[in-house]
Motif scaffolding. Structure first.
Motif, PDB file in Angstrom:
ATOM      1  N   ASN A   1      37.844  31.093  50.514  1.00  0.00           N
ATOM      2  CA  ASN A   1      36.834  30.437  49.769  1.00  0.00           C
ATOM      3  C   ASN A   1      35.586  29.761  50.418  1.00  0.00           C
TER       4      ASN A   1
ATOM      5  N   THR B   1      31.968  31.326  48.828  1.00  0.00           N
ATOM      6  CA  THR B   1      30.770  30.144  48.417  1.00  0.00           C
ATOM      7  C   THR B   1      29.735  30.152  49.169  1.00  0.00           C
TER       8      THR B   1
ATOM      9  N   THR C   1      42.086  27.172  44.499  1.00  0.00           N
ATOM     10  CA  THR C   1      41.168  27.657  45.415  1.00  0.00           C
ATOM     11  C   THR C   1      41.503  29.127  45.532  1.00  0.00           C
TER      12      THR C   1
ATOM     13  N   VAL D   1      39.023  32.383  44.371  1.00  0.00           N
ATOM     14  CA  VAL D   1      38.940  33.620  45.216  1.00  0.00           C
ATOM     15  C   VAL D   1      39.287  34.519  44.618  1.00  0.00           C
TER      16      VAL D   1
END
Length: 541
Positions: free
Chosen positions: A40, A44, A475, A479
């Motif tokens: 993640n 990001t 999360t 992803v």
């Protein structure tokens, strides 16, 4: 046979992916959590700008479509009235798109922005207060609802205009991918959508259940335990299973209407009996800050990091990029649902209505509930920040509502609203999941199919809740949802290609619905009839 209408490869493929992700989290929770967290952070941090660019492009694209010739297209027959009135339509799309998460974040999100403001602003300063009132509205505002709306365009167009009896994301990109959607690529698109929705649904339960449990604890004194949360989750499951089983008209519509009326009552109560002037003025000011800084907020990525004395906050990755990724995971589901309930409306009505009603609802929640909590903090009536540090977010939300007149009544109504909000999100989710795993959908997917997904949505979060892995699943779904960025552009391209082709083929922008009907009629004519039409002299031969 009903079973012959089930798309078993998609059905089974979604389960295999879900098990492949869930089992390692169950067997190796710490290692799984670390791996997913690293993935993640990588996405990001390195691809955050792609998420932000996607949000802006989608917003601009929808504005163009709404006011172009494509926006005039009717979703259904010419002269057909909308299947649902505007109130019920707005209630269903808002409840499906937001759920109980709006009750969670609208009350306390300002705390995080106040303590960790954007743009390198000093924490807990007067300037931080200003941004804290505006950023929640931004993150839950027009771009969020634009991301939700885009998938609805091609799905609704094929379902209501071209009369394709299929509610699938893969089917909506057929004009671009062609026969590829009938093979592994199409199945993969649908499976990724289902996985993202299951992960997103699990997190919605993770946020809503503790909040409901704290409300029950306040009213009854029963301590909050995993057992209590499990019972709450099962009760919510039964409610949305009954609603999904009853169908759109009798179940989902009715529950959404009740949900919206109760929400409006609570918001009106807080506005009237809370600091009315402060709430109105602060909300008005926050909207002004948003309008004045919309593009700054939508494109801020901290490119300089800690170079040349810049102070890297991690705010864009932690909030804006995360939110855009989160809306993206939910987008195909909300788009499918909005498409399904928009029969009888034009493309323009669907776009503008979804974005305006959705944004307005979020402005009311953040403006009224959030600013009520902020007023308590600033006047010293209740230290929300200190209470949250000591007791956690869920308990703080109930404590803030408890500062209202008639506290027990308001906490009771707030808890009931949270349960209904949770149920309205999940009955919509099970309805759409059932639709995606069917080869054809009439007015509604099979009842057994809707019930199956209703309980599936609960079982997996229930197991992970006891193992403490819900955050990791959230999360993981984000992803896994990264490829949806590219699918979003395929959906936009698909809609423009199909609708432009139909509009160009029709006379004087005649309704594509009428044009397609005429085209299908011609296809049924015999070769002799077509020959006579082309050469009238042969009609007597």
């Amino acid at each position: 046979m009903n079973n012959q209408r089930i798309d078993w490869p998609t059905f089974i493929g979604a389960f295999i992916l879900l098990i492949a992700v869930t089992v390692p989290l169950v067997l190796f929770p710490e290692a799984g959590k670390e791996f997913v967290s690293m993935a993640n952070t990588f996405l990001t941090t390195n691809f955050g700008v792609f998420y932000l660019a996607m949000g802006l492009i989608v917003f601009a694209f929808l504005m163009y479509v709404a006011f172009s010739k494509n926006g005039h297209v009717k979703l259904g027959e010419e002269g057909q009235k909308p299947e649902f009135n505007s109130f019920s339509w707005a209630a269903m799309l808002f409840a499906a798109g937001i759920g109980s998460s709006i009750l969670y974040w609208s009350v306390i999100e300002w705390v995080y922005y106040y303590q960790g403001p954007p743009f390198g602003i000093e924490a807990e300063s007067n300037e931080a207060i200003q941004w804290a009132t505006a950023y929640g509205i931004f993150h839950w505002g027009p771009i969020a609802w634009a991301i939700y709306t885009l998938p609805a365009l091609p799905i609704a167009y094929f379902y209501y205009v071209r009369k394709k009896p299929v509610l699938k994301v893969s089917e909506a990109v057929r004009p671009v991918l062609g026969q590829w959607v009938d093979g592994p690529i199409g199945k993969l698109i649908d499976v990724l959508f289902i996985f993202g929705l299951l992960g997103g649904a699990g997190t919605t339960l993770a946020l809503g259940t503790p909040m409901i449990a704290e409300g029950v604890h306040h009213l009854t004194g029963i301590p909050v335990t995993l057992g209590m949360q499990a019972v709450i989750m099962l009760i919510c499951t039964v409610i949305f299973a009954i609603s999904a089983y009853s169908g759109l008209q009798k179940g989902i519509k009715l529950l959404s209407d009740v949900n919206l009326w109760l929400a409006l009552f609570i918001l009106a109560f807080i506005l009237i009996f809370g600091p009315t002037r402060f709430i109105i003025e602060t909300t008005f000011n926050a909207v002004g800050i948003l309008l004045d800084n919309f593009f700054k907020m939508a494109t801020w990525v901290e490119p300089f990091g800690n170079l040349a004395g810049f102070n890297e906050t991690g705010f864009p990755e932690g909030w804006t990029v995360f939110y855009w990724a989160w809306w993206l995971v939910y987008a195909p589901f909300v788009g499918l649902f909005v498409a399904r309930i928009s029969r009888g409306r034009t493309i323009r009505e669907m776009i503008i209505g979804t974005m305006v009603y959705g944004t307005l609802g979020c402005v009311l929640f953040f403006g009224i509930m959030g600013n009520f909590g902020l007023h308590l903090q600033l006047t010293g009536q209740f230290d929300a920040i200190g209470y949250m540090d000591a007791n956690g977010p869920a308990a703080t939300i109930i404590a803030v509502i408890g500062q209202l007149p008639l506290p027990n009544l308001m906490i009771f109504l707030f808890t009931v609203l949270a349960i209904i909000f949770l149920a309205t999100t999940f009955d919509s989710s099970s309805f759409i999941l059932a639709s995606v795993v069917q080869k054809e959908v009439g007015d509604e997917p099979f009842r057994w199919n809707r019930l199956f997904w209703a309980f599936t949505l609960c079982i997996m979060p229930l197991v992970l809740m006891f193992l403490g892995g819900l955050d990791t699943l959230q999360t993981a779904s984000i992803v896994g949802g990264f490829p949806l960025i590219f699918i979003m552009f395929l959906l936009a391209w698909s809609f423009m290609r199909a609708s432009n082709r139909d509009i160009t083929a029709s006379d004087d922008y005649e309704s594509p619905t009428i044009h397609i009907k005429r085209w299908k009629k011609k296809k049924k004519k015999s070769a002799l009839e077509v020959l006579k039409e082309k050469d009238p002299d042969k009609k007597n031969d």
